[in-house]
Design a protein around this motif. Structure first.
Motif, PDB file in Angstrom:
ATOM      1  N   TRP A  62     100.801  75.859 -45.989  1.00  0.00           N
ATOM      2  CA  TRP A  62     101.051  77.154 -46.618  1.00  0.00           C
ATOM      3  C   TRP A  62     100.128  78.218 -46.047  1.00  0.00           C
ATOM      4  O   TRP A  62      98.978  77.931 -45.689  1.00  0.00           O
ATOM      5  N   LEU A  71      92.620  75.185 -48.863  1.00  0.00           N
ATOM      6  CA  LEU A  71      92.815  74.393 -50.081  1.00  0.00           C
ATOM      7  C   LEU A  71      91.481  74.025 -50.717  1.00  0.00           C
ATOM      8  O   LEU A  71      91.438  73.294 -51.690  1.00  0.00           O
ATOM      9  N   PHE A  76      94.211  76.621 -55.798  1.00  0.00           N
ATOM     10  CA  PHE A  76      95.375  76.337 -54.971  1.00  0.00           C
ATOM     11  C   PHE A  76      95.496  74.838 -54.730  1.00  0.00           C
ATOM     12  O   PHE A  76      94.575  74.191 -54.244  1.00  0.00           O
ATOM     13  N   VAL A  78      98.349  71.863 -53.163  1.00  0.00           N
ATOM     14  CA  VAL A  78      99.612  71.587 -52.482  1.00  0.00           C
ATOM     15  C   VAL A  78     100.048  70.178 -52.841  1.00  0.00           C
ATOM     16  O   VAL A  78      99.279  69.231 -52.723  1.00  0.00           O
ATOM     17  N   LEU A  87     103.438  74.669 -53.685  1.00  0.00           N
ATOM     18  CA  LEU A  87     102.139  75.316 -53.783  1.00  0.00           C
ATOM     19  C   LEU A  87     101.961  75.742 -55.231  1.00  0.00           C
ATOM     20  O   LEU A  87     102.747  76.524 -55.757  1.00  0.00           O
ATOM     21  N   CYS A 103     105.622  79.181 -46.616  1.00  0.00           N
ATOM     22  CA  CYS A 103     105.720  77.746 -46.388  1.00  0.00           C
ATOM     23  C   CYS A 103     106.098  77.550 -44.919  1.00  0.00           C
ATOM     24  O   CYS A 103     107.056  78.153 -44.435  1.00  0.00           O
TER      25      CYS A 103
END
Length: 146
Positions: A62, A71, A76, A78, A87, A103
């Motif tokens: 992302w 991340l 956040f 995933v 996400l 994405c």
């Protein structure tokens, strides 16, 4: 020259060398579920979802506003699923408003493919006065009372 038993044995020996391989087609990734634009109140949780086909199965990452999303931020997350990615932003902050979340799906065949969604975040504040409670929503374009 003899075409008897020896020739047939040689032919059979050659036949043993033949191996059968399953057909394997490689297919560049293609977005099958686009990322949607979302509007949400501050402090709530949202999820952007996208899916893509391809062979081999695509991997996903992302981006936010064109930069790969870190991340390491606790907000956040995933979540991978077969042929897709989610996400999750928990909680959404006002500073996320106006952001474009992309994405990216890639599988080493052809070019990576992308789908982008826009996030609009509303601040919610509570005002009390004269025994009346009103909720105010604000964003970049102004303030509304309800």
């Amino acid at each position: 020259m003899s075409y008897g038993k020896g020739m047939n044995q040689g032919f059979l020996n050659e036949m043993k060398l033949i191996h059968y391989f399953p057909l394997y087609f490689v297919v560049a990734p293609q977005i099958t579920q686009e990322v949607r634009n979302l509007s949400v109140a501050e402090e709530l949780v949202i999820s952007f979802t996208c899916k893509a086909s391809g062979n081999p199965q695509p991997t996903f990452y992302w981006e936010k506003d064109g930069k790969k999303l870190s991340l390491r931020r606790n907000r956040f997350k995933v979540l991978d699923m077969p042929y897709g990615s989610v996400l999750r932003i928990d909680p959404v902050r006002h500073k996320d408003s106006g952001g474009y979340f992309t994405c990216v799906a890639e599988n080493g065949v052809g070019e990576p493919v992308k789908s982008t969604g826009h996030l609009k975040v509303y601040s919610i504040s509570r005002e009390e006065g004269n025994g009346k409670t009103s909720w105010l929503k604000s964003c970049e374009s102004g303030v509304w009372g309800s």
